[in-house]
Write a protein that holds these residues in place. Structure first.
Motif, PDB file in Angstrom:
ATOM      1  N   TYR A 193       1.037  -1.117  -0.236  1.00  0.00           N
ATOM      2  CA  TYR A 193       0.109  -0.165  -0.147  1.00  0.00           C
ATOM      3  C   TYR A 193       0.899   1.122  -0.342  1.00  0.00           C
ATOM      4  O   TYR A 193       2.055   1.412   0.994  1.00  0.00           O
ATOM      5  CB  TYR A 193      -1.305  -0.677   1.532  1.00  0.00           C
ATOM      6  N   ILE A 229      -2.542   5.590   3.561  1.00  0.00           N
ATOM      7  CA  ILE A 229      -3.025   5.093   5.242  1.00  0.00           C
ATOM      8  C   ILE A 229      -4.458   6.515   5.058  1.00  0.00           C
ATOM      9  O   ILE A 229      -4.454   7.209   5.033  1.00  0.00           O
ATOM     10  CB  ILE A 229      -2.224   5.419   6.392  1.00  0.00           C
ATOM     11  N   THR A 242       2.481   7.439   2.311  1.00  0.00           N
ATOM     12  CA  THR A 242       3.647   7.497   3.235  1.00  0.00           C
ATOM     13  C   THR A 242       4.588   7.865   2.806  1.00  0.00           C
ATOM     14  O   THR A 242       4.793   7.691   1.634  1.00  0.00           O
ATOM     15  CB  THR A 242       3.022   6.156   4.090  1.00  0.00           C
ATOM     16  N   TYR A 287       2.323  -5.025   3.823  1.00  0.00           N
ATOM     17  CA  TYR A 287       1.303  -4.430   5.216  1.00  0.00           C
ATOM     18  C   TYR A 287       0.399  -6.428   5.030  1.00  0.00           C
ATOM     19  O   TYR A 287      -0.174  -6.414   4.509  1.00  0.00           O
ATOM     20  CB  TYR A 287      -0.166  -3.270   5.554  1.00  0.00           C
ATOM     21  N   HIS A 329      -3.637  -3.276   7.994  1.00  0.00           N
ATOM     22  CA  HIS A 329      -3.571  -1.923   7.230  1.00  0.00           C
ATOM     23  C   HIS A 329      -5.044  -1.291   7.561  1.00  0.00           C
ATOM     24  O   HIS A 329      -5.729   0.066   7.136  1.00  0.00           O
ATOM     25  CB  HIS A 329      -3.306  -1.669   5.526  1.00  0.00           C
ATOM     26  N   ASP A 338      -6.428   2.651   8.265  1.00  0.00           N
ATOM     27  CA  ASP A 338      -7.187   3.084   7.655  1.00  0.00           C
ATOM     28  C   ASP A 338      -8.024   3.807   8.677  1.00  0.00           C
ATOM     29  O   ASP A 338      -8.497   5.066   8.579  1.00  0.00           O
ATOM     30  CB  ASP A 338      -7.822   2.172   6.541  1.00  0.00           C
ATOM     31  N   ALA A 367       6.968  -0.719   8.169  1.00  0.00           N
ATOM     32  CA  ALA A 367       5.852  -1.860   8.230  1.00  0.00           C
ATOM     33  C   ALA A 367       6.196  -2.987   7.861  1.00  0.00           C
ATOM     34  O   ALA A 367       7.330  -3.326   9.247  1.00  0.00           O
ATOM     35  CB  ALA A 367       4.610  -1.795   7.518  1.00  0.00           C
TER      36      ALA A 367
END
Length: 274
Positions: free
Chosen positions: A50, A53, A58, A71, A76, A80, A105
């Motif tokens: 991802y 978020i 990020t 993640y 994840h 969110d 992460a």
């Protein structure tokens, strides 16, 4: 203490340059004594990449680059939910968070269980537009004084409260020196649910004490030990937040404590004196 609770995470003070892509942090450090060694990638199940978020891109704290990390999808999803909560409980005049700065992460080379399994995240900053609203870099701001220190610290613990609402394991600068430049978040214990309080959790007790002191203005000792003072002061916070009876031992009151602390810390809502 609950299994997996408050595991020591690797220090960000020792950072090796590495290829930054999905699932690659390039981070190593000390402080992981007693943790299970990182296993093969297949051991942790599905890891999905991802780049954001809750719609906020990020950013890697080390070099300021927009970065995609891996993640576990369920973790994840909890991030969110957390960031949507942060947006909803900070001033309505602010735009939603646009950038989330982090040390990363998932990474299979880490010896910490949460990061190895794609279920840990190290939060360092939050921005709305070009404005920094939260700074976890205690290593940088601890030398501030006066109103600058008070505001930065108040927002730090308000953001800690937003994370504690959603995650059982949240490690702050008060926990140890490895967390002077980030807040560690993971869902190894709380899974896909909101968190609950355990008075044997040093990390949670430190959060309660620091919130009472730096957000609510009470003379609470921040020592990580649950006792009559901490119990009494957290009860005063609940009364100010409109909770008529009881302490933070039940999940609903623990969540009420953290929601009110988030809102008070950011000036979103006025409360009576605790």
């Amino acid at each position: 203490m609950t299994t997996h609770d408050e595991h020591a995470t690797a220090s960000r003070r020792s950072i090796l340059g590495g290829a930054m892509g999905a699932g690659a942090l390039g981070l190593v450090g000390a402080g992981a004594t007693g943790l299970a060694a990182a296993g093969p990638a297949a051991a942790h199940g599905t890891i999905t990449s991802y780049s954001s978020i809750n719609g906020a891109r990020t950013v890697y704290e080390v070099n300021g680059a927009l970065t995609t990390w891996g993640y576990r999808p369920s973790f994840h999803s909890r991030l969110d939910t957390w960031l949507a909560f942060w947006n909803a409980n900070t001033p309505s005049s602010w735009a939603n968070v646009s950038r989330v700065w982090s040390y990363g992460a998932h990474y299979d080379g880490r010896v910490t269980e949460a990061h190895n399994n794609g279920r840990g995240f190290d939060l360092s900053r939050l921005y709305t537009g070009s404005t920094r609203r939260f700074n976890a870099r205690y290593d940088q701001w601890r030398t501030l004084s006066g109103s600058d220190l008070a505001l930065t610290r108040r927002r730090y613990w308000a953001t800690s409260a937003s994370a504690h609402y959603h995650f059982r394991n949240v490690l702050t600068y008060a926990y140890n020196g490895d967390h002077w430049n980030h807040i560690h978040i993971d869902n190894l214990v709380s899974g896909t649910a909101n968190s609950s309080f355990d008075s044997s959790s040093r990390a949670q007790v430190l959060h309660v004490q620091a919130s009472c002191r730096y957000v609510w203005g009470l003379p609470t000792t921040v020592d990580g030990v649950w006792g009559s003072q901490t119990s009494g002061h957290s009860n005063r916070v609940l009364r100010a937040a409109g909770v008529a009876t009881g302490g933070i031992g039940t999940q609903s009151r623990w969540l009420a404590f953290n929601r009110a602390t988030t809102r008070k810390g950011y000036g979103t809502q006025s409360y009576p004196a605790a």
